[in-house]
Each structure stands twice: as C-alpha cells, then as structure tokens.
Design a protein around this motif. Structure first.
Motif, PDB file in Angstrom:
ATOM      1  N   HIS A 181     -12.709   4.640  -5.105  1.00  0.00           N
ATOM      2  CA  HIS A 181     -12.318   3.650  -6.118  1.00  0.00           C
ATOM      3  C   HIS A 181     -13.492   3.478  -7.064  1.00  0.00           C
ATOM      4  N   THR A 232     -12.858   3.322   5.093  1.00  0.00           N
ATOM      5  CA  THR A 232     -13.637   2.205   4.578  1.00  0.00           C
ATOM      6  C   THR A 232     -14.508   2.645   3.419  1.00  0.00           C
ATOM      7  N   CYS A 291     -18.944  -2.083  -2.885  1.00  0.00           N
ATOM      8  CA  CYS A 291     -17.931  -2.386  -3.899  1.00  0.00           C
ATOM      9  C   CYS A 291     -18.326  -3.644  -4.659  1.00  0.00           C
ATOM     10  N   CYS A 346     -16.277   1.017  -6.201  1.00  0.00           N
ATOM     11  CA  CYS A 346     -16.969   1.194  -4.925  1.00  0.00           C
ATOM     12  C   CYS A 346     -17.892   2.409  -5.047  1.00  0.00           C
ATOM     13  N   SER A 382     -16.352  -4.331   0.169  1.00  0.00           N
ATOM     14  CA  SER A 382     -15.752  -3.188   0.866  1.00  0.00           C
ATOM     15  C   SER A 382     -14.238  -3.207   0.767  1.00  0.00           C
ATOM     16  N   MET A 383     -13.657  -2.063   1.066  1.00  0.00           N
ATOM     17  CA  MET A 383     -12.203  -1.918   1.148  1.00  0.00           C
ATOM     18  C   MET A 383     -11.890  -1.073   2.368  1.00  0.00           C
ATOM     19  N   ILE A 391      -9.662  -6.113   2.014  1.00  0.00           N
ATOM     20  CA  ILE A 391     -10.571  -5.962   0.885  1.00  0.00           C
ATOM     21  C   ILE A 391     -11.481  -7.182   0.856  1.00  0.00           C
ATOM     22  N   ILE A 395      -4.516  -3.617   5.548  1.00  0.00           N
ATOM     23  CA  ILE A 395      -5.375  -3.594   4.363  1.00  0.00           C
ATOM     24  C   ILE A 395      -6.373  -4.733   4.500  1.00  0.00           C
ATOM     25  N   VAL A 434      -8.523 -10.275  -2.370  1.00  0.00           N
ATOM     26  CA  VAL A 434      -9.911 -10.036  -1.994  1.00  0.00           C
ATOM     27  C   VAL A 434     -10.408 -11.216  -1.165  1.00  0.00           C
ATOM     28  N   CYS A 475       0.865  -1.176   0.000  1.00  0.00           N
ATOM     29  CA  CYS A 475       0.000   0.000   0.000  1.00  0.00           C
ATOM     30  C   CYS A 475       0.901   1.225   0.000  1.00  0.00           C
TER      31      CYS A 475
END
Length: 634
Positions: free
Chosen positions: A84, A105, A109, A87, A64-65, A60, A58, A145, A47
């Motif tokens: 993003h 957050t 997404c 999202c 969501s992220m 994902i 992180i 993910v 990142c």
C-alpha cells in the motif's frame, strides 16, 4: 376556527409523543458529542481481492495493516505479497498453500486513528505455483483505523511514538503488540506450534521445552538440572527405577496420552479393585501371606505371628493367631496386599547413594506430571527403604507433600521443594541412609471397586526451590541459521520477550538471550552479536569484528520479575556506526562511532537462549523472537 379530525389527531400525537422524539434526538446528539461517534462506527468491514481469496479478518492501526486471507482458489501460490502506498514496509513474501490461512502484515504505515479506510489501492502481487508470471490485483478494503500501534516501528521510546506497540506498564503486554512478519522481517519465532519460524527452521533443537508465553507458547531454554536419569520412562522400565509391590499392585511402563511433546510412555502403578484394609479372613487374603495357613474345613486363617492390637472380637497374643472367616484382621496380620509403588534406586547392589545423594544444607525441588484414580493420598519420600522410613532403626527420611487423592482424567502438574536438614551419613553411623526415592506410593487402604491407577511422567529432581520444566536427557540447545536471509550484519533489529526471574539472573555464569559468534582463540570471540545478562548484574549488548575486536553497551538490571520486552538495533552507516538497546520500549544505552567493530562474516548459527552448546543458558522463557533488516526502534 374548526379543526378537522385529521388535524386534531396530528396535534394530539405531537403533544403526546413529541417530547419522546425530542429526547431521542438530544440523546443521539449527546452521544456524538461526548463519545465522538462518527460514521465509521457503522461501517461494515469489506475485503475483496479476487474470487477464492477470502479475507477472514482485517485489522488496520495507525502504523500497520493486517489481512488474514484464506486460499480457497484451488491452487498454491509460490509467492504472494501485499503493498500500500502509505505503508513503507510491504507484507512478508509468503508461500501460500491452498486451504490455508495466512496473515499478511504491512508496517511503517501512516494512517489516522478512528478514520474510515475505504480504498482500492491495496495491491496484491502473486505468482502461481509452477509459473514465472507475476500478477498484480487491487483489493478493495473497507474498515476503520484503530488507534495505537502494533509493529513497534520508528518511535521515540514512548508509547505515543509506537516504539514498541502496546502498553507495557507493569511489565506485561496489553495485547496490542502483534509481531506478525512484515516485509522487513528476516526471522520470526513465536513458538506457537513448534520451533519452525517464519524465515527459517532450527539447525539444532535439543531438549527445549514449550511452555506458556506472553503470546501463546514460548521456549524455555535451560541447562540440564535433572538429577534423576530416565525420568520420562522411555523404553522398558529404565535403569535405577524399580517396582515396590505386594501381590495386588503392579508397576510397569505403559503407553498413555502424554503431557510431553516428546516420547510415548509413562510409568504406571495399578492395584486390584475391591481389596479391603485392614481386611477380613478369607482364603484369598490368607494365601497372599506365606505365614498364613487357610483351613478349608474350619474356615479359619492361622497366622504364625501374633497381632499386636486387639480389634473387633479378636484378642491378640496367642501363636498361631487364628481368625474365623470374615473376622477383621488386626495389626501385624492386616491385609497388606495393596501396598506398592515405584521407587528410584533401591537394593544393596544399587543403592541410590552410589549415583545420587542429597547434600546437607541444600534445597531440592521435585516435579512431575501425573494422572489416574486413587482413593487415598499417595506418598513421596526418601529413606533407607520404603519399609524403614519411620520405624525400625530410626533412620531419617525426607517427605514431600502428598499427591492428593482424586480422579484425574488429564495430566496434572506436581511441584514441591524441601530443605535437607539431616546429615544422612552421620545419622546412619557412617553409612548413607539414602537408598530409595519412593514416588506415588499406594498406602494401606481399601481399593476402589474398579481398581486404582497412577500414571507418572517427566520426573525431575533438581537443586533449588523453583522447579523448572522437564529438562530431558541433556543440556538444551536452540540454534537457527546465520546468513543474509536471517541476519543483516550492517543494519537491523533483534527483539524478543523474556521472562526475567532468578534463572537468568543467576551469577554463576553469563546468560545469553541470543548470540551469534565465532571463536578466534581463548577468550576471543569473532563476528559477535549478543545480548545477555552478565554475572555483574548488567544487561549487555556486544558486537565484534572478525578479529575479535569489539565494543558493548550495558545497563544495570533493575527490572521487576515478569515479562519484559528487549530490543537491540544497529546501523553501520549512521552516526559513524551505532548500536542501541531498548527495554520495554525505552532506550537504555547507546554508543556511536563504532563502525570498526561491526561483524564481517557469518558464523555457524544464531543461538537463542544460550551462548552455545556448553555455556550461557538463560534458564527462563523467551517468546516472539524476531530479527529484522531495518532499525525498528530509535
């Protein structure tokens, strides 16, 4: 044919080790086939934003992220938001102080679980403190993910639809539900530190207790049930509390590490070390008693009252009763100097029954926090006086469980309940026997070399068999601002975790998880949004306009005791205006074509855990209270 030495060595190597290599290859292939291993397993997360903004973590998921970032740049950001393209909801627009961690957050997404995420189109938009210039930088993110959902968004009420995230089978969260604030969040209270929330601080917070919740701490909101005054011992020894001591015991209010987050002092009882029971004849022990005379020439203790049971070499019966130095003292003349404790009520001028009495046929629970060091069990009882609990006139007494002897260097929780099966007034010829509540009384026993101590705090006596957290000195109240920044009257979601138990199911009154409402006359409530457990055993979500005209949806309460997730949604512009209620991710009630009943204006606040300052306390725990300006479930 002639084989060279090198060729022979290679051949022997393949014969000897080739099968091992073959097995390793087959094992790797088997793992990839059966466990669906792919290159994402071996990816190192990265990142990179700008120098000084460091990603600490992180995560994902499919919907969501979340990026946890440390501001190590050297200055504050007045605004920072992350977006993003995949999202629909950006992160919450955060004020970002230097040296702090913030979790950003993004929600709604569309990612594929198990896939490698390797992109540089995660955009960070920020404004520096004392600047009006907005900057946008791209962040390079490499991660995997995770399967599942975390934000609870746009599902169909099933776990596969992500509405809400997590597995709640059995009434509990499996840990995947992550209520971090995203860009659609207006107010999020997780209570992990205090009552200040993302999006707003309380207008009023009175006596609410922080306890363990579904995620960290939670808020316990209740009507005051403490029948005892000054149970937190703030100030000097408070009204109605009295010491009950004999010479070596001392009772006072002192400063100590507190269990409670409010207040500074606790009740303290101590007694001198190296005192022996039943004791021996010596000058110090004799001088404690007015009816004992010490003879310094003959080294004897002369008691004006005779002992009642022979002990050691001493024979009882004579008056005065004379012991030689170092003789063991017999019953009636024993060393009672270590007897003592703290009591509530007492004295003829302030008997306990004048301001508090226990009713026949009623259950009561007693709870408090304690610490200290004491070699004998400590007693707790209600009686005529501490000295008349089990003898003399035969007055009845009520006894709670002992506080077990031990060394307690940190605060411990005590709770016990009793059933009153004695009618005090009848037993005492029309005069109540209920004069004293003795808590943590040192018995006749030998004290430790370093002395004994007992600290007590947050004492609560209440009706019922279940002790609740300390009630403080008044009814609980937790209220947040109601305005466009915390509540959208046209479209939105309110969600929270609630511990469902007998407290919220009590049928004496309706009990509200949250309420926004005004008054438009007797029994008329304007601009209402409220979710509660009503006295008819229904969960109810109600709305009303500024005139008080309203509608509601309800479902019968069939939930097991434990944590449950509640969510209510509304949309003024869909289906003729609709409201809907979800419990544990499932839609349980919905009503359309109610646009005429939507609230028109904001009232004085959003109450959490009660209807207002005088009614509707849930008497249980609420956690992760979140208001959004979107419909998250449906």
């Amino acid at each position: 044919m002639v084989i060279g030495k090198k060729g022979q060595a290679a051949t022997e190597f393949l014969i000897s080790y080739g099968w091992i290599i073959f097995l390793l290859i087959m094992g790797a292939v088997s793992l990839m086939l059966f466990f669906e291993f792919d290159r994402a397993m071996f990816v190192r997360e990265e990142c990179v934003i700008v120098p000084g903004l460091n990603c600490g973590d992180i995560r994902i998921t499919e919907d969501s992220m979340s990026l946890t970032v440390l501001n190590d740049v050297g200055w504050d950001y007045s605004s920072m938001q992350i977006t993003h393209a995949d999202c629909n909801i950006p992160s919450y627009d955060e004020y970002f102080e230097v040296g702090k961690y913030v979790t950003f957050t993004l929600a709604d997404c569309d990612f594929e679980g198990g896939e490698l995420f390797e992109e540089n189109d995660v955009f960070v938009t920020y404004t520096l403190e004392e600047s009006s210039v907005t900057h946008t930088k791209s962040a390079n993110i490499v991660s995997v993910v995770e399967g599942g959902t975390t934000q609870g968004y746009s599902g169909d009420g099933s776990s596969s639809g992500g509405s809400p995230g997590g597995d709640w089978n059995g009434g509990g969260n499996d840990g995947t539900y992550d209520p971090n604030a995203d860009g659609a969040t207006l107010l999020l209270c997780d209570f992990d530190v205090d009552f200040n929330c993302v999006g707003g601080s309380p207008l009023s917070e009175i006596n609410v207790t922080l306890v363990n919740g579904v995620n960290g701490q939670a808020a316990f909101v209740e009507q005051k049930t403490n029948l005892i005054s000054n149970g937190d011992f703030e100030g000097s020894l408070p009204i109605y509390w009295y010491p009950y001591v004999q010479n070596s015991a001392v009772v006072y209010v002192g400063t100590n590490d507190k269990f409670s987050y409010r207040g500074d002092t606790s009740g303290v009882t101590t007694r001198t070390g190296n005192l022996f029971w039943p004791g021996f004849c010596d000058e110090i022990t004799c001088n404690y008693k007015s009816y004992c005379t010490w003879d310094p020439v003959n080294k004897t203790c002369s008691y004006s009252s005779a002992c009642v049971t022979n002990c050691g070499n001493h024979v009882c019966g004579a008056k005065p009763d004379v012991y030689n130095e170092e003789d063991t003292l017999c019953a009636q003349n024993t060393n009672k100097v270590m007897y003592g404790g703290i009591r509530y009520g007492s004295y003829s001028s302030n008997p306990l029954y004048t301001h508090l009495n226990l009713n026949y046929g009623q259950n009561y629970s007693l709870s408090f926090m304690y610490m200290g060091s004491f070699p004998s069990n400590l007693m707790l009882h209600v009686c005529y006086t501490v000295g008349w609990c089990s003898m003399g006139k035969g007055y009845p007494s009520i006894n709670w469980d002992y506080i077990l002897a031990g060394e307690y260097s940190s605060w411990q929780y005590y709770s016990d309940d009793i059933y009153v099966d004695n009618n005090f007034a009848t037993a005492c010829d029309g005069e109540s026997c209920f004069r004293e509540l003795a808590i943590g009384k040192f018995p006749y026993s030998t004290s430790q070399p370093g002395g004994d101590s007992f600290y007590i705090d947050n004492i609560q006596l209440e009706k019922g068999t279940v002790a609740s957290p300390f009630a403080g000195n008044g009814n609980d109240l937790l209220k947040y601002p109601a305005d466009p920044n915390t509540l959208d009257l046209s479209i939105g979601t309110v969600e929270m975790w609630v511990y469902v138990n007998g407290g919220i199911r009590d049928t004496v009154q309706n009990r509200y998880v949250f309420a926004h409402r005004g008054s438009c006359g007797s029994g008329c409530y304007s601009n209402r949004f409220s979710l509660g457990h009503l006295s008819n055993n229904n969960w109810n979500f109600a709305i009303s306009d500024s005139s008080g005209s309203g509608t509601s949806i309800a479902v019968v309460d069939t939930l097991n005791e434990g944590w449950h997730h509640f969510a209510v949604t509304w949309d003024k512009y869909a289906e003729g205006g609709y409201i809907e209620m979800f419990i544990d991710g499932n839609s349980v009630a919905k009503k359309s074509n109610v646009v005429n009943y939507f609230p028109d204006n904001y009232e004085d606040g959003i109450y959490v855990g009660n209807w207002g300052s005088t009614y509707g306390w849930i008497d249980t725990v609420v956690d992760d209270f979140r208001i959004s300006d979107i419909v998250r479930y449906g």
